[in-house]
Each structure stands twice: as C-alpha cells, then as structure tokens.
Write an enzyme that holds these catalytic residues in place. Structure first.
Site, PDB file in Angstrom:
ATOM      1  N   GLN A   8      -7.606 -34.881   5.847  1.00 49.49           N
ATOM      2  CA  GLN A   8      -6.515 -35.121   4.894  1.00 49.49           C
ATOM      3  C   GLN A   8      -6.984 -35.175   3.437  1.00 49.49           C
ATOM      4  O   GLN A   8      -6.175 -35.381   2.533  1.00 49.49           O
ATOM      5  CB  GLN A   8      -5.801 -36.445   5.207  1.00 49.49           C
ATOM      6  CG  GLN A   8      -5.530 -36.690   6.671  1.00 49.49           C
ATOM      7  CD  GLN A   8      -4.581 -35.687   7.277  1.00 49.49           C
ATOM      8  OE1 GLN A   8      -3.459 -35.547   6.829  1.00 49.49           O
ATOM      9  NE2 GLN A   8      -5.043 -34.963   8.287  1.00 49.49           N
ATOM     10  N   LEU A  52       1.336   2.751  13.842  1.00 49.98           N
ATOM     11  CA  LEU A  52      -0.097   2.829  13.549  1.00 49.98           C
ATOM     12  C   LEU A  52      -0.488   1.896  12.408  1.00 49.98           C
ATOM     13  O   LEU A  52       0.141   1.902  11.348  1.00 49.98           O
ATOM     14  CB  LEU A  52      -0.485   4.263  13.186  1.00 49.98           C
ATOM     15  CG  LEU A  52      -0.410   5.276  14.322  1.00 49.98           C
ATOM     16  CD1 LEU A  52      -0.656   6.686  13.795  1.00 49.98           C
ATOM     17  CD2 LEU A  52      -1.412   4.921  15.426  1.00 49.98           C
ATOM     18  N   HIS A  82       0.830  -1.216   0.000  1.00 49.44           N
ATOM     19  CA  HIS A  82       0.000   0.000   0.000  1.00 49.44           C
ATOM     20  C   HIS A  82       0.857   1.256   0.000  1.00 49.44           C
ATOM     21  O   HIS A  82       0.358   2.346  -0.305  1.00 49.44           O
ATOM     22  CB  HIS A  82      -0.965   0.013   1.183  1.00 49.44           C
ATOM     23  CG  HIS A  82      -0.310  -0.165   2.513  1.00 49.44           C
ATOM     24  ND1 HIS A  82       0.224  -1.368   2.921  1.00 49.44           N
ATOM     25  CD2 HIS A  82      -0.093   0.704   3.529  1.00 49.44           C
ATOM     26  CE1 HIS A  82       0.729  -1.211   4.148  1.00 49.44           C
ATOM     27  NE2 HIS A  82       0.558   0.020   4.528  1.00 49.44           N
ATOM     28  N   HIS A 112      -3.159 -36.948  -2.675  1.00 47.93           N
ATOM     29  CA  HIS A 112      -4.195 -37.419  -1.744  1.00 47.93           C
ATOM     30  C   HIS A 112      -5.546 -36.763  -2.006  1.00 47.93           C
ATOM     31  O   HIS A 112      -6.204 -36.243  -1.105  1.00 47.93           O
ATOM     32  CB  HIS A 112      -3.740 -37.203  -0.293  1.00 47.93           C
ATOM     33  CG  HIS A 112      -2.563 -38.063   0.079  1.00 47.93           C
ATOM     34  ND1 HIS A 112      -1.342 -37.938  -0.537  1.00 47.93           N
ATOM     35  CD2 HIS A 112      -2.445 -39.074   0.962  1.00 47.93           C
ATOM     36  CE1 HIS A 112      -0.503 -38.822  -0.042  1.00 47.93           C
ATOM     37  NE2 HIS A 112      -1.146 -39.536   0.864  1.00 47.93           N
ATOM     38  N   ASN A 149       6.007   2.181  12.313  1.00 47.14           N
ATOM     39  CA  ASN A 149       5.409   3.523  12.443  1.00 47.14           C
ATOM     40  C   ASN A 149       4.281   3.571  13.479  1.00 47.14           C
ATOM     41  O   ASN A 149       3.572   4.570  13.566  1.00 47.14           O
ATOM     42  CB  ASN A 149       4.956   4.060  11.080  1.00 47.14           C
ATOM     43  CG  ASN A 149       3.843   3.240  10.463  1.00 47.14           C
ATOM     44  OD1 ASN A 149       3.092   2.544  11.155  1.00 47.14           O
ATOM     45  ND2 ASN A 149       3.741   3.307   9.145  1.00 47.14           N
ATOM     46  N   GLU A 200       3.213 -24.156   4.423  1.00 44.48           N
ATOM     47  CA  GLU A 200       2.758 -24.106   3.025  1.00 44.48           C
ATOM     48  C   GLU A 200       2.777 -22.696   2.454  1.00 44.48           C
ATOM     49  O   GLU A 200       3.018 -22.503   1.255  1.00 44.48           O
ATOM     50  CB  GLU A 200       1.350 -24.697   2.906  1.00 44.48           C
ATOM     51  CG  GLU A 200       1.252 -26.190   3.219  1.00 44.48           C
ATOM     52  CD  GLU A 200       1.165 -26.510   4.704  1.00 44.48           C
ATOM     53  OE1 GLU A 200       1.095 -25.582   5.532  1.00 44.48           O
ATOM     54  OE2 GLU A 200       1.167 -27.711   5.049  1.00 44.48           O
TER      55      GLU A 200
END
Lengths: 620, 620
Positions: free
Chosen positions: B417, B179, B69, B405, B177, B356
């Site tokens: 899983q 904030l 940003h 899987h 900073n 991951e």
C-alpha cells in the site's frame, strides 16, 4: 458433532480469531475476513492438499489470497492448521512480525505478496500454467478474490488467459460480499452479472450461498470434477457475517470491530479446533535443474548486430542448457526476438497476447514453482505492468524482464513506442538490476547472467543494429562497466549506455583529432552502476559527461551523479538526455534532435572544458 | 455512380493513399489500414459530424483511432476530407511532419495520442462521459479498435465502465482482421467470441462484414438508434484487403507492401474523391469558465492535519469556484478524501471503482473537452496506470493526479500500500510537475495551483496528520521551496519533503542543542526543484543531507543532486531514503527502520561533518 456443525464451528473460530487479531493490532480487515471464513474453513478441511511441514513439496496445492487485506482470515487459518501460535497471531501487524498487514512470502506458506488488488488471480493462472504445462503435477490452485477487485482489467486478462488455456486446475473463489472500501460495489449481490461475464470468457461457474457449508463443499467438488476449464465459484456472502454490529454495514471496512468482546461472544466465544489438512498425493521436492554451461551465440567484432537479436539467440541457448528457462511474450515476439526461443523450445514458450499485466503475473507465478522466466515486450509497454513489477519485488520474486525498442533510437514509430522512462521505473524497484548493453556480445552475456541475480532483473535492448565492440570471450558482470577509450591525457570522461556508447566513441574520435583526449565508459550496468571505475575516471579526468537515450530523470545520469553524492570535490558533470517530446524521424535524426548524438557530446565536452566555476558553488 | 459504388471507390482511395504514404515513408502499417478502410469511408461519408474548419467546435463528434498504428488510414481520410494535401501525406513519418507514425494532437483534429494499444477506448469513454454528463451535447464518440488490443485488460475496464454508465453516445468499431503483429489473434474470426464478452458487459452489439458498405452503414444507424447503451460494431475484415500480395497474409504487418505500384493498380489506381463531412448540429465553441478566486480551507499553525484532508477540502473549494473542475476516484475516495468533493459536487464526481487505467484514461478524455480533472487514488496504485500517464504526456493532456498514502509513513498496512516509487515514475514523465507538501496549508495551496500547470501534475499526499507549519496566507509556487531554519552559522542543510520535513525539524532542534546549526528546507516542489535556494544553501553551508520517504532512486535526492551536476565544487551530499523492504509497523517505527527519521538525520549530519575528503575525489 456432525461434519456440518464442525465446519460451521470452524468458520466461527476463524471469524473470532480474525476479530481478535485485528483488535490486538488496532487495524486490519476483520469484516472482509468474516465474509470468506466459511469458504476457507471448508476448503482447508476437505479440499486443500498441503503439507505444512514441507512448503517446498512440489505436490502441494497453492492457496493465494488475491484479496490480501483478508490476511486476518489467512493467519487464523494457519493457526487452525497448527503452524502459528495464538501469541504469534496476536502480534499481527507488529514490528518484526511476519504476519504483515497483507501477506508476503516472509511466511513459508505464502507464495506471493498480495494487497494490490487484481494480482492474485493472474499470478494464480501462472502457477496453474506451471502445473499443467511444465511440472505436470496434479496440484490445484485456489485463488480467493474479492468482488471489488473484479473491476481491475488485469482480472479480465486472467479470465481470458486461463479460459483459453483451459486451466482446469485453477479455481477462483469469488467472495461477493457486496461492499467495497467506500460503499457498495458496482454489481452488489447481482451474482448473475459476474456469472455472465466469467462464462463469456470460457469458465465454468457455480453460484452458491457462501455461508452454506454444504453448498461450498459441493462447489469445490464440482470444481475438481470440471476437467476441461477453470471454475469460478461465485459466492454470495455477507461482509462482517456473524457480528451484527458490522454485518453488511457500510463504514465497517478496514478497521477492527467496535466491540471485540461483544463480537466474540456473539460468535460463540473462542475455540481451539484444529484442521488436519490432507497431504499431497504426488510430487515431492522438485529438483531445480543445475545450470549447464550455456553455449552463447557469438558475434564478430565490427559486424553489425542488434542487441535484441543477441538476447533472442542467447535466451534460446540458455533454454537449451537449462530446462528451467521459460520465455513469455506479449504478442511481439517477432520484435523482441523471443521468437527464436519459441521456435527452439515451443513447450517452454508462452504467448500472452497484448496483456502485459497477465504476462508479468504469470512470470511471477512460474518462478513460484522454481522456473526461470524471461518476460519480454517493448520497454515502453512494461510500464503497463509497473504495479505488477513493483509487487514482484515485494514477493521477492526472481524474474527476468526484457524491454526492447529502447529510446528515440527506434526512429519513425514515434514516442508511443519508445521506452524513455523505463530505466527510471525499473531502477526504483527494490533490489532490481538494470542492464543496457550496447553490442551483441555483451547483450548475450548479460542475458545469461541476469538469471543468476535474485530479484527483478531488467535487460534493455535496442531495435537497430550496432557495431559489435567486444570479443565473444569478454566477460560482463552485473555492476561492471567497460572503459573503451583511455589515456593518461584524458580531460573528460563520457559515460554512455546502449546507443549512446557508439555516439560517445564517434565524438571521442572527432575530439581526438582536435587534440582533446576523452575517456569513454560503457556503463552497461545502470543499476548497480560501476562506482569504482567512475570514481577513478573522476579522479583522473575531473569532468564527466553522461549521455542516455532516456528522459533526464531517474536514468543513467542520475545513477552516475549518485556515485559522487558523498564526496565533496567532484567532477564537473554534464547530463545529456532526451530533452523534448520526440516525433517521427530516422534514428540518427532522432538522436540529433534529442541532443544525445555525437555532435551533442562534442559540444558538451567543449562546453565543460570552457566552463568556469559557477558563482553559486564558489563558496562550497 | 450509386452511393454504394461511391463508398466502395472511396474505400479503395483510402487504401491506395495508405499504401502510398507507407511506401513513401518506408515504414508504417498499410495492411492494418486497409482492413478498416471501408469502415472509415462509410463513417466519414454519412455518420461523422465534424467541422474541420473548427476543431474546437463543441458539437463535433470525436473519432479516436485506438489502433493508432493505422495512422496511414487516418491521414488518408484527412486528405479525402480536404484538410491535408497529397504532398503532406507523402511526408508521413518524416522529420518535422505532424503526420507521425502514431497520431498525436500535433494535428488539430486528433484528440489524444494513441499507439499504446488498449487506450483509445477507455479515453473515448471519458469523452463520451463528458458528452452525456457534463457538456450535455449530442456529439458521438467513435473509437476504432483493433482485435489484438482487445486482449488488454484496460479495454475490459472500459467495456465495464461504459456499459454500466450506459454511454449510448459511444460506439466501438472492432476491426476483426484476424491477424496481430506476429500471427493470428486469440480468437481469429470468431466474432461470436467477442460478441459474447462485450454483451456480457452490457453493450449492444452488431456483427457485420466490414467490407460491405451497406452492412456498415446499417450498423452505424443502428448504433445511433441505440439510446440506452453503447454499441460495439464487430466487423469481420481482411488485413491488407484489396491487395492480393498481402491480403490475410502473416508477416505483412507493420511494413510497406512489397510492390506499391502493383498494389495501387490492383486497387484501381489513385483517385481524388472528396468527402463532405456533415457539420455538427448543435454546440459551438464551449467557453471554458474563468477561474474565480478559490476560497481555500485554512488551518491554524500548530494544529495537526493530514495533507490528504487538505487536498480534499481544497479541491472541493476549487470545484465551488470553478465549474470546470471534476474529480475522479478509484473506489478509495474515503481514503484520498476525494469524498469531500463528491459530497459537495456529486454531479462532477465520477467513481471508477478499482480500475485505475480507465480512471486516468477518463481524465484524459474529460480534458479533451476542456474540463479540469483531478484523479485520485493511493500513490502506490498510480503505478497501475503508468502507461496511461506516460501516454497522457504524449497527448499533451492537462491532468491533475493525486496519490495518497505516500511512503512507509502509512504504517501497518505494509509495502503493497506504500507509494515508494511514485516520485521516480512521475518525475520521468515529460513536462510533469511533482509536488509533495508537508502540511495542510501548503497542500491546499498546491491543490489549487497545480491546475494552472499545463501537462501532467502530481500531488503526493500523506495518510497521517502532520503539524501545520505555514500560515494560511503563505504562498506556494510550483518550483518553489521554503527555508524553515536558517542562520549565518549553518554548517549543514537538510532537504526534506512531506513527512521527512518534520523529521528534519526535530533533528535540527536536537542538533541546535548540541551547538550544530542546521538549515532546513522544505522542497515541496520535487519537480521542478528550487535550484536557486538549493544553490544558496550549498554556498552557505557546504553540506547537504537529503531525506525522503521513497526508494533511493529517482526521487528527491536525485532531484537535488541534479542541481549540482554542472558545478565543479559542490556540497558534500548524503542521501537518506528507504533503505530496505518495509513490513508492518507503526509510522514512527517505519521511518526509524527505513533510516529516514530524526535520529537518522542527526547521525547523517554528524557523519557528514566528520567526513574527510574521499581519496577518489582528491584529484578532481
């Protein structure tokens, strides 16, 4: 025998039963169970407070196996506590058995499903939060963690959160057995590596030999006596401890021991010792407050209001009517409008900063204790916690998710902030509800209504203001829709949700001026979608255009197509969705560029009216 | 003027231009830019090595704005470096401008898209890994992080990974900073809180005043001189520094400053100073190796083999033929079969343990440097990194994902899983490819083929063995399919993928015995799906049954329905998918319980043949 001997014997019994369960199943994780057997034997014998006859007892401690693959240990513990039989234990992992490969709440003593690693601790932090800040009961939360799962960032979100919240009722039991699935863990038996990290996040730590019952007992006492912060017990253990064929061996993960007979005899044979778990000292069955009538905010037809504002005001009203409503946010409460609730009910608002996984996990933990959580962030950032949402469904958790800033309509911020895959992701969650209102009154109604649905409910809100279309008394059901334009002469039906409803109305008005009658449906309930209304529209207009502020896959268009899957002769359908990667632009420009604005809808209606049968389907 | 004065002036120029850009756009984050302006002025003036005329130069440093940003600062820096004009700067966030609200690689100097917080550092770690272990070039990776995003677990996965990998070429610049978006951050200006945590993970740290150009300069030098570990520069800064109306003020986040004129004059007015960025000392344009012919593994028709094994062998062969192929895994290489590659090409295999998010981020970082990554884990656990996959598409990253899987067919381990939402999630990624082969030879071919696709490619593999259906010379194209049973008498077409192809064949054989001719299609390419073949089948058989080992939403069935959206008269379709929450059971039992086995397909075929027109569609 002495208490020490008794506890050691008990640990051996849990190992034996874990070996037997996995052997009977032909799969499972006995070695991961054996490393933690002594830790659990001592916990259940002298520290856990739980009434197995009354799992709903509000004073019960909570024991969460974050390393859910150690289920043979958990079930062996249940057997030792006398709540499951040996025969049931030996039906582990069989069709129909509630003793699943990884624990789920199908068993009354299991709070949440685990098995996706790194989730038990963040969920446990949520339960602990309920204990300190909402239930105000002295129950403790014990979470058994594996060492491999400490690589998950979600675990560190949790160490950070619980450390700062000073959740002294939370104890993490770290089973440092040195071996992961495919070999050594990152830090092996370097207990200090874990200690340094966990202490840096503000926790009290204790390093012990996880097979010395006296050290274990002392550590639990130390945890209970530490009243200003959570405690992590860092236990050096041996994977497969007690069975020389697998003890501390690589390649012994996730499979029965090679020779169960031999293993059992090495462990001293089967035993049938019982654990008398101490009863909780306080609490009782928590009465879940009834839902008083919610005094929802109302908006005047024609005024401009943002659906996110309506959510914020409605959830605040819900919180006034129902003291079980709690709100969680990920440091964007000013954007999601959860800030309205925070201002009115600060004691039931919880800030998770930018840690969406911990936020969703805490929501799951809070509903374990009967609270009704709404968790809010940008729709785009719910993808950060998708594994937690998926697992919440396996936990049969009742949580309400709110994703703001839907779609390209947010404008200049660009694609990183746009929820464009959220409907696909949330529709693919078992038993979920996906709601996407287009105006403030429907957003308010659905905010209150979603709490009535069991399971994962999702409300998709918008950044920008939209005209209020519905009166404050209009009802909105999950599974419903609204027909906004309709006549006997309708030639095409346009189905939208959220921002695209307003584009559809503009297109319909334009086309009406050209003598083309268009029906417009607000499909605010994307899952379940209103099949009867869509079928009627198909029958009466023969043509459907769907339009959504979302990628083409898995959203509103697919939900509508699914309604007509099983009928041979169906409306010709055209699906409008975000066609390319957006950039920065004004909201109107974004919808135009994406091909989902009024102009695109008009072109689609004209096109579908022109369209001939395609040769491909001629024979069908 | 002195160097010190020059740098301070330059910082002010960057602030002024950030204020001007946001003011011209009417949105953006000038205050988040101003806190880091001095940090960037000093970096670009004396430490960054980058040839703006040759962004592809292999010796270039990499500067990643994890706090995306702060794009007004980045673009102001580009202007100071002479690569964008003032006019371009003032088109910030406008339709068509490559200066988006958050940086994307539409600008040649931007490596990856940021804006979803907590991603820049893990991606930077991937680029740094390429530098130390693959490119072996002395470029440095500089990542500017906000303080709010340090709450994200992914950042701690990254501190852990980079610390252990001792990525000394990586420098994290922490812009503290105080904030966040909606108020103070968790730790405010407690720099020690960050230092303790980051040092615990093995990093070197330096605490500085982020507005003192000499301290900043010294910190960068210290980072460069720290050759045994990564460095985090923890800089105390003021949000909105230099403009009293917003400096250190809450409520000034993410919006232009109230009075740009006044702010600019307070900052000393506009300037047009230029930064001469030093050129890289080594490297040059890295030649991406050409793809030699891959000697794929072959399997005999009729033998039983797992598609995950075929992937493992094929990616190993690809690694032998192409030295740009690298493999990443999340501590399950024995399950995904990435272990085969690890054994053959250890120097190009990277273990991320159970993290991951860092794994996917590293794959994105490695492809920045031209490497061809395959990242593998269980299909279910790719949901853990869904936000990273979503953002990889915004980054236009070329990454290959492999999820093993798949579905209920894994058997006893249970739902935690099982990949049951992965096709929905991956289909909803822009420009993605989703592949789900049913046999070993097709899995091997597609493993090699997926690397040729630009964007996010996903291969879904299975745990269990399946019969080999195709000869080793059979070709498999992205977007293709295979017709396995076909006759002029076909009354119904069954479309499957993966395990359900074999169930479909069994059903077809059974039904053939009853005189019902069924066409069977292996839709191994789920996205893009093979529309022409499906249209032909619809034309010739009039009825389609889809069957998938996945939830009903967003997978194969929806992909097939979408093909027929725009044709009026379409095949009657029946969609078979996992109908309820699975538990533990054997693979065959799981498919039966889920309603996706041969028996369910037979019943569906008989049902669809019996089925009459539904009244709802009669009028259509």
């Amino acid at each position: 025998m002495t208490d020490r001997q008794r506890l050691k014997e008990l640990g051996q019994q849990l190992r034996v039963d874990a070996v037997r369960a996995a052997d009977a199943a032909g799969s499972g994780h006995p070695t991961s169970s054996m490393s933690a057997a002594d830790l659990m034997a001592v916990l259940a014998s002298g520290h856990l407070r739980y009434d197995f006859d009354a799992p709903e007892h509000a004073g019960n401690d909570h024991l969460i196996f974050s390393k859910g693959h150690a289920s043979p240990l958990l079930y062996s513990l249940y057997k030792a506590c006398g709540v499951i039989s040996d025969a049931e234990l030996l039906r582990y992992r069989r069709l129909g058995s509630p003793l699943e490969g990884h624990p789920t709440p199908r068993l009354p003593w299991v709070d949440v499903a685990t098995g996706s690693l790194g989730q038990g601790l963040p969920i446990g932090a949520g339960v602990a939060l309920a204990g300190t800040s909402l239930d105000r009961l002295p129950y403790r939360v014990w979470v058994l963690c594996g060492d491999s799962e400490l690589a998950e960032g979600s675990v560190w979100e949790s160490f950070e959160y619980a450390g700062q919240a000073r959740l002294a009722n939370l104890t993490a039991i770290l089973d440092i057995n040195r071996l992961g699935q495919r070999g050594p863990t990152r830090h092996g038996w370097d207990l200090d590596a874990y200690r340094r990290r966990v202490e840096a996040f503000g926790w009290h730590t204790v390093e012990i030999d996880g097979h010395d019952v006296e050290q274990i007992d002392a550590a639990y006492r130390e945890a209970a006596e530490t009243t200003d912060r959570p405690t992590a017990i860092i236990a050096r253990t041996v994977k497969g401890a007690g069975v020389s064929a697998v003890a501390d061996q690589e390649g012994a993960h996730g499979k029965p021991v090679p020779d169960a007979e031999e293993a059992i005899s090495e462990l001293g044979g089967t035993r049938d010792m019982r654990i008398e778990v101490a009863a909780p000292t306080s609490g009782g069955v928590r009465q879940r407050p009834g839902g008083a009538a919610v005094d929802l905010p109302t908006f005047d037809v024609g005024e401009e209001a943002a659906t996110r504002d309506a959510f914020g005001q409605a959830v605040t009203a819900a919180g006034t009517a129902r003291d079980d409503v709690v709100v969680l946010d990920g440091e964007v409460a000013d954007s999601t409008r959860a800030k309205f609730f925070a201002a009115e009910h600060p004691e039931r608002f919880f800030e998770f900063y930018i840690a969406e996984q911990q936020m969703i996990a805490a929501a799951v933990g809070l509903q374990v204790r009967g609270w009704t959580p709404y968790a809010a962030t940008f729709a785009a950032f719910l993808t950060r916690a998708y594994d937690f949402i998926r697992m919440a469904a396996v936990s049969r958790a009742d949580i309400n998710l709110v994703g703001s800033h839907a779609g390209v309509s947010i404008g200049e911020d660009g694609p990183s902030q746009m929820g464009l895959e959220d409907m696909a992701a949330l529709r693919a969650v078992h038993n979920s509800v996906v709601l996407h209102p287009c105006d403030a009154n429907s957003s308010a109604r659905l905010t209150a209504g979603m709490a009535e649905h069991d399971g994962v409910s999702y409300l998709r809100t918008m950044r920008g203001k939209t005209p209020v279309l519905y009166g404050p008394d209009e009802g909105f059901e999950i599974g419903g829709s609204k027909v906004l334009r309709s006549s006997g002469a309708d030639e095409v039906t346009v189905v939208g949700a959220g921002a695209t409803v307003h584009e559809a109305l503009a297109a319909a008005d334009k086309l009406a001026g050209e003598g083309v009658a268009v029906r417009v449906i607000d499909a605010y309930s994307v899952k379940p979608v209103d099949a009867p209304t869509l079928r009627a529209a198909a029958e009466e207009t023969g043509r459907i255009v769907t339009v959504e502020d979302h990628w083409p896959e898995g959203g509103l268009g697919d939900a509508v197509l699914d309604v007509f899957a099983d009928t041979r002769s169906r409306p010709r359908t055209m699906k409008l969705a975000v066609s390319h990667m957006p950039a920065s632009a004004a909201p109107d420009e974004q919808r135009r560029e994406a091909g989902i604005d009024a102009g695109a809808i008009e072109a689609a209606v004209r096109g579908i009216l022109r369209q001939e049968e395609t040769p491909a389907a001629a024979g069908a």
